[in-house]
Write a protein that holds these residues in place. Structure first.
Motif, PDB file in Angstrom:
ATOM      1  N   LYS A  90       0.765  -1.222  -0.010  1.00 57.54           N
ATOM      2  CA  LYS A  90      -0.011  -0.002   0.011  1.00 57.54           C
ATOM      3  C   LYS A  90       0.843   1.086   0.061  1.00 57.54           C
ATOM      4  CE  LYS A  90      -3.622  -2.355   2.349  1.00 57.54           C
ATOM      5  NZ  LYS A  90      -3.560  -3.589   1.573  1.00 57.54           N
ATOM      6  N   TYR A  91       0.264   2.518  -0.396  1.00 55.58           N
ATOM      7  CA  TYR A  91       0.908   3.676  -0.524  1.00 55.58           C
ATOM      8  C   TYR A  91       0.017   4.900  -0.176  1.00 55.58           C
ATOM      9  CZ  TYR A  91      -0.876   3.653  -5.173  1.00 55.58           C
ATOM     10  OH  TYR A  91      -1.987   3.471  -6.184  1.00 55.58           O
ATOM     11  N   LYS A  92       0.619   5.939   0.041  1.00 60.17           N
ATOM     12  CA  LYS A  92      -0.242   7.200   0.233  1.00 60.17           C
ATOM     13  C   LYS A  92       0.334   8.254  -0.529  1.00 60.17           C
ATOM     14  CE  LYS A  92      -3.102   9.273   3.616  1.00 60.17           C
ATOM     15  NZ  LYS A  92      -3.096   9.682   4.883  1.00 60.17           N
ATOM     16  N   GLU A  93      -0.380   9.045  -1.375  1.00 59.05           N
ATOM     17  CA  GLU A  93       0.178   9.852  -1.958  1.00 59.05           C
ATOM     18  C   GLU A  93      -0.408  11.206  -1.633  1.00 59.05           C
ATOM     19  OE1 GLU A  93      -0.721   8.319  -5.887  1.00 59.05           O
ATOM     20  OE2 GLU A  93       1.437   8.586  -6.228  1.00 59.05           O
ATOM     21  N   HIS A  94       0.542  12.276  -2.126  1.00 61.47           N
ATOM     22  CA  HIS A  94      -0.093  13.474  -1.874  1.00 61.47           C
ATOM     23  C   HIS A  94       0.330  14.643  -3.017  1.00 61.47           C
ATOM     24  CE1 HIS A  94      -0.354  17.543   0.923  1.00 61.47           C
ATOM     25  NE2 HIS A  94      -0.791  17.872  -0.164  1.00 61.47           N
ATOM     26  N   LEU A  95      -0.836  14.404  -3.942  1.00 61.87           N
ATOM     27  CA  LEU A  95      -0.408  15.108  -5.268  1.00 61.87           C
ATOM     28  C   LEU A  95      -0.872  16.579  -5.423  1.00 61.87           C
ATOM     29  CD1 LEU A  95      -2.107  12.223  -7.483  1.00 61.87           C
ATOM     30  CD2 LEU A  95       0.232  12.378  -6.585  1.00 61.87           C
ATOM     31  N   VAL A  96      -0.087  17.267  -5.906  1.00 57.25           N
ATOM     32  CA  VAL A  96      -0.643  18.598  -6.226  1.00 57.25           C
ATOM     33  C   VAL A  96      -0.364  18.902  -7.639  1.00 57.25           C
ATOM     34  CG1 VAL A  96       0.032  19.676  -4.032  1.00 57.25           C
ATOM     35  CG2 VAL A  96       1.722  19.699  -5.668  1.00 57.25           C
ATOM     36  N   ARG A  97      -1.105  19.898  -8.153  1.00 59.61           N
ATOM     37  CA  ARG A  97      -1.231  20.057  -9.496  1.00 59.61           C
ATOM     38  C   ARG A  97      -0.686  21.308 -10.192  1.00 59.61           C
ATOM     39  NH1 ARG A  97      -3.923  16.281 -12.388  1.00 59.61           N
ATOM     40  NH2 ARG A  97      -3.695  17.456 -14.162  1.00 59.61           N
ATOM     41  N   GLY A  98       0.210  21.032 -10.997  1.00 62.32           N
ATOM     42  CA  GLY A  98       0.678  22.528 -11.530  1.00 62.32           C
ATOM     43  C   GLY A  98       2.077  22.827 -11.125  1.00 62.32           C
ATOM     44  N   LEU A  99       3.136  23.041 -11.995  1.00 63.62           N
ATOM     45  CA  LEU A  99       4.247  23.520 -11.551  1.00 63.62           C
ATOM     46  C   LEU A  99       4.631  24.546 -10.639  1.00 63.62           C
ATOM     47  CD1 LEU A  99       6.975  22.144 -12.480  1.00 63.62           C
ATOM     48  CD2 LEU A  99       7.122  23.692 -14.359  1.00 63.62           C
ATOM     49  N   GLU A 100       3.230  25.614 -10.504  1.00 68.74           N
ATOM     50  CA  GLU A 100       3.544  26.597  -9.755  1.00 68.74           C
ATOM     51  C   GLU A 100       3.599  26.208  -8.069  1.00 68.74           C
ATOM     52  OE1 GLU A 100       1.398  25.707 -11.587  1.00 68.74           O
ATOM     53  OE2 GLU A 100      -0.851  26.270 -10.868  1.00 68.74           O
ATOM     54  N   LYS A 147       3.290  10.820  -0.035  1.00 64.31           N
ATOM     55  CA  LYS A 147       4.202  10.851  -1.050  1.00 64.31           C
ATOM     56  C   LYS A 147       3.988  12.196  -1.821  1.00 64.31           C
ATOM     57  CE  LYS A 147       7.770  10.813  -3.908  1.00 64.31           C
ATOM     58  NZ  LYS A 147       8.392  11.894  -3.966  1.00 64.31           N
ATOM     59  N   MET A 148       5.048  13.115  -1.803  1.00 61.52           N
ATOM     60  CA  MET A 148       4.510  14.442  -2.431  1.00 61.52           C
ATOM     61  C   MET A 148       4.938  14.432  -3.994  1.00 61.52           C
ATOM     62  SD  MET A 148       3.460  17.414  -1.973  1.00 61.52           S
ATOM     63  CE  MET A 148       3.560  18.199  -0.708  1.00 61.52           C
ATOM     64  N   VAL A 149       4.319  14.519  -4.759  1.00 66.33           N
ATOM     65  CA  VAL A 149       4.228  14.695  -6.114  1.00 66.33           C
ATOM     66  C   VAL A 149       3.583  15.771  -6.951  1.00 66.33           C
ATOM     67  CG1 VAL A 149       4.116  13.378  -8.304  1.00 66.33           C
ATOM     68  CG2 VAL A 149       4.491  12.182  -6.220  1.00 66.33           C
ATOM     69  N   VAL A 150       4.324  16.469  -7.823  1.00 67.00           N
ATOM     70  CA  VAL A 150       3.847  17.556  -8.596  1.00 67.00           C
ATOM     71  C   VAL A 150       3.413  16.879  -9.876  1.00 67.00           C
ATOM     72  CG1 VAL A 150       3.945  19.753  -9.559  1.00 67.00           C
ATOM     73  CG2 VAL A 150       5.201  19.285  -7.385  1.00 67.00           C
ATOM     74  N   VAL A 151       1.836  17.060 -10.343  1.00 70.66           N
ATOM     75  CA  VAL A 151       1.494  16.418 -11.407  1.00 70.66           C
ATOM     76  C   VAL A 151       1.631  17.694 -12.057  1.00 70.66           C
ATOM     77  CG1 VAL A 151      -0.462  15.564 -12.715  1.00 70.66           C
ATOM     78  CG2 VAL A 151       0.063  14.760 -10.398  1.00 70.66           C
ATOM     79  N   VAL A 152       2.447  17.922 -13.204  1.00 69.62           N
ATOM     80  CA  VAL A 152       2.520  19.051 -14.083  1.00 69.62           C
ATOM     81  C   VAL A 152       1.691  18.845 -15.311  1.00 69.62           C
ATOM     82  CG1 VAL A 152       4.351  20.105 -15.684  1.00 69.62           C
ATOM     83  CG2 VAL A 152       5.301  19.034 -13.531  1.00 69.62           C
ATOM     84  N   ALA A 153       1.455  17.859 -15.722  1.00 70.36           N
ATOM     85  CA  ALA A 153       0.443  17.684 -16.982  1.00 70.36           C
ATOM     86  C   ALA A 153       0.031  16.369 -17.006  1.00 70.36           C
ATOM     87  CB  ALA A 153       1.269  17.935 -18.172  1.00 70.36           C
ATOM     88  N   ASP A 154      -1.210  16.071 -17.677  1.00 70.33           N
ATOM     89  CA  ASP A 154      -1.596  14.711 -17.928  1.00 70.33           C
ATOM     90  C   ASP A 154      -1.159  14.229 -19.198  1.00 70.33           C
ATOM     91  OD1 ASP A 154      -3.507  14.765 -15.579  1.00 70.33           O
ATOM     92  OD2 ASP A 154      -4.815  16.291 -16.560  1.00 70.33           O
ATOM     93  N   GLU A 155      -1.333  13.157 -19.093  1.00 65.77           N
ATOM     94  CA  GLU A 155      -0.536  12.573 -20.728  1.00 65.77           C
ATOM     95  C   GLU A 155      -0.978  13.170 -21.795  1.00 65.77           C
ATOM     96  OE1 GLU A 155       0.499   8.452 -21.297  1.00 65.77           O
ATOM     97  OE2 GLU A 155       0.070   7.948 -19.068  1.00 65.77           O
TER      98      GLU A 155
END
Lengths: 350, 350
Positions: free
Chosen positions: B315-325, B342-350
């Protein structure tokens, strides 16, 4: 024969900070022993104590017995003990004959009765010492004994020394540190060594240290900055010296954690600013205790170190004091670092 | 096609303490790129950045470049970079085709041009990701990527875990710590885990920690005293937590030094009172960096961890934020521990 004096050194309780001779250990010469008639239990020996080693770890034995450690806590109102060599006077075991020299944990008494099992609990098992004529008895509890084996077996196990690397040795004038310096030089390393007096610095240079300094008058950080980065740190002292080593070690440095005497008499702890380098520089840090690692190296120790002490290849420096009444002061001197070399109490001549 | 926006995050210089979003890193959306016509050097690719991993070690890259460490210092006035996944838009190398997903160190830019050599400098070499349909892209920079490999390869290398032993994991809710908890449970250990919020504590229990606690509201020393002594400490935080672990570890304990985030934003150091136990309890302490040890474990990682993430075993837990800003705030959140997973910046969708 009528009874003779049997002085001893009694442990009275845990010191607050440094041990206090006459208070936390008390010399008592009221006892006597009749060496001809005193009853010996089966499989035991009456031993005349000749030399007793005084080592840094002894402070750690002056602790609350509920705290586990590698050596047993001293028992209040009992004599302290340490590594020593004695001569068998009488014995009820066929393996021990009058005149045999035994190397073992011995009580700080002039005469002591030990079972074979008790004698076997020491670092070397029940060991009848074959003394080399060129090596003084006292050296067999120093560079040719447990401290020398400490240096030798851990250096061989953990140093992973490569010619041209740089090693830093703290307390480099003691029986452990001075052996490490010489082993590192045999392996072709540049050696930086520290100690707390100019006399000790001179000795470290004499035995081959490339850079030797008095940490009381020179900054360890400055020296390591200039002469490092170090690949191996042999730690006898801990505290700010260890932090300086963390701060000036090369990637993949090996830290051999032999002792941390700076913390033995101090509960306040020490400030570490560079411990994060364990991660960023991928250090390996190993604590050890000699009798858990010396097995594979015993033959090599005899052939390399003891033979080298006999023929002068390896050098040593001793600080001998005479008489059991010196034991308490000797213990304190080792904790304070005011001793001039490997501290040994010569209790009696053969 | 006409130029499109190419926002980026610029590093401006070394923070005093914590990084300051908008000051030590600056989001700049003034740039543009013409994705159809921009010149590509030989053997390179134009990559559309999709996800960027935000990890604790990034603070260490905001340093004086003269200080050597395992990852290069960020260069002032250049975009920062971190592990990420991007899609190849155009390429001048036959090994990289439009549509390929590359996992590599990527600039914090919406579009970035990298040579094959640059792409190959990342943890995994030039890697065309074969995404499993059940595993989100972001997980490939978390539990299924470098942080997961960090946990897996170091646990396999250094833990020497024996069933029934006790492991303590700090920062146990992050992508590294949560994987360590799950690997330790698979090996049959009792696991104690700490983190800095009740939400994180709940997650650590969910993934199997036997004892999970919020170190801000409970004393680590008290918990370890009651639930220890520990045989393995997985260190993500250093400082007083590490000292508590030194003070409550069993003989021969293994300390796996993955990170010491408590010291990353603080130059004052930390007080250690129990470090002497390295000697008296014969600890082994190992710092490491994932890409130096993961070689032998890569196959096992794919078969055990990535497959287990796909089928729900892990199992995992993420903390996604959207946008390079969001990049600057995300970096700060990870340093402060205010992220929820787990902190990840989602910059763009595929």
């Amino acid at each position: 024969m009528s009874p003779v004096r049997n002085a001893k050194v009694i442990y009275t309780g845990i010191p607050e900070g440094f041990p206090v001779p006459g208070k936390t250990t008390v010399y008592d010469e009221s006892g006597t022993v009749d060496i001809d008639s005193i009853h010996l239990p089966p499989k035991s020996a009456l031993v005349k104590v000749l030399v007793l080693s005084i080592d840094p770890y002894m402070r750690g034995r002056m602790r609350d017995p509920s705290i586990a450690s590698y050596s047993a806590a001293y028992i209040p109102d009992e004599p302290i003990n340490s590594d020593g060599i004695g001569k068998v006077i009488r014995s009820t075991h066929p393996g021990l004959k009058p005149g045999d020299l035994v190397r073992s944990k011995l009580n700080h008494e002039e005469y002591t009765i030990k079972t074979v099992e008790e004698l076997g609990e020491a670092f070397f098992g029940v060991e009848i010492l074959k003394k080399h004529p060129n090596v003084p008895l006292s050296v067999y509890v120093g560079s040719g004994g447990m401290p020398g084996q400490t240096a030798h077996s851990a250096w061989r196990t953990y140093a992973k020394a490569k010619k041209g690397e740089i090693a830093f040795v703290s307390a480099g004038a003691g029986p452990v540190g001075s052996m490490v310096i010489q082993l590192a030089k045999q392996d072709g390393l540049k050696v930086i060594a520290s100690a707390g007096s100019d006399e000790k610095v001179a000795f470290m240079k004499e035995i081959g240290a490339d850079v030797a300094f008095n940490y009381k008058t020179m900054s360890t950080v400055d020296v390591l900055n200039k002469e490092g980065p170090i690949n191996i740190y042999w730690d006898n002292v801990g505290g700010e010296t260890l932090d300086a080593a963390f701060g000036n070690a090369a990637t993949y440095a090996r830290f051999i954690e032999c002792g941390m005497i700076s913390g033995y008499n101090d509960k306040d702890g020490a400030l570490f600013k560079n411990i994060g380098n364990i991660v960023s520089q991928r250090f390996t840090v190993n604590g050890f205790i000699v009798w858990e690692i010396d097995g594979p190296w015993k033959d090599d120790f005899e052939k390399t170190v003891v033979a080298g002490l006999a023929d002068g290849t390896f050098k040593y420096k001793e600080h001998l004091v005479r008489g059991l009444e010196q034991s308490g002061d000797a213990i304190l001197a080792v904790q304070r670092g005011t001793n001039k070399g490997k501290m040994v109490v010569v209790v009696a001549d053969e």
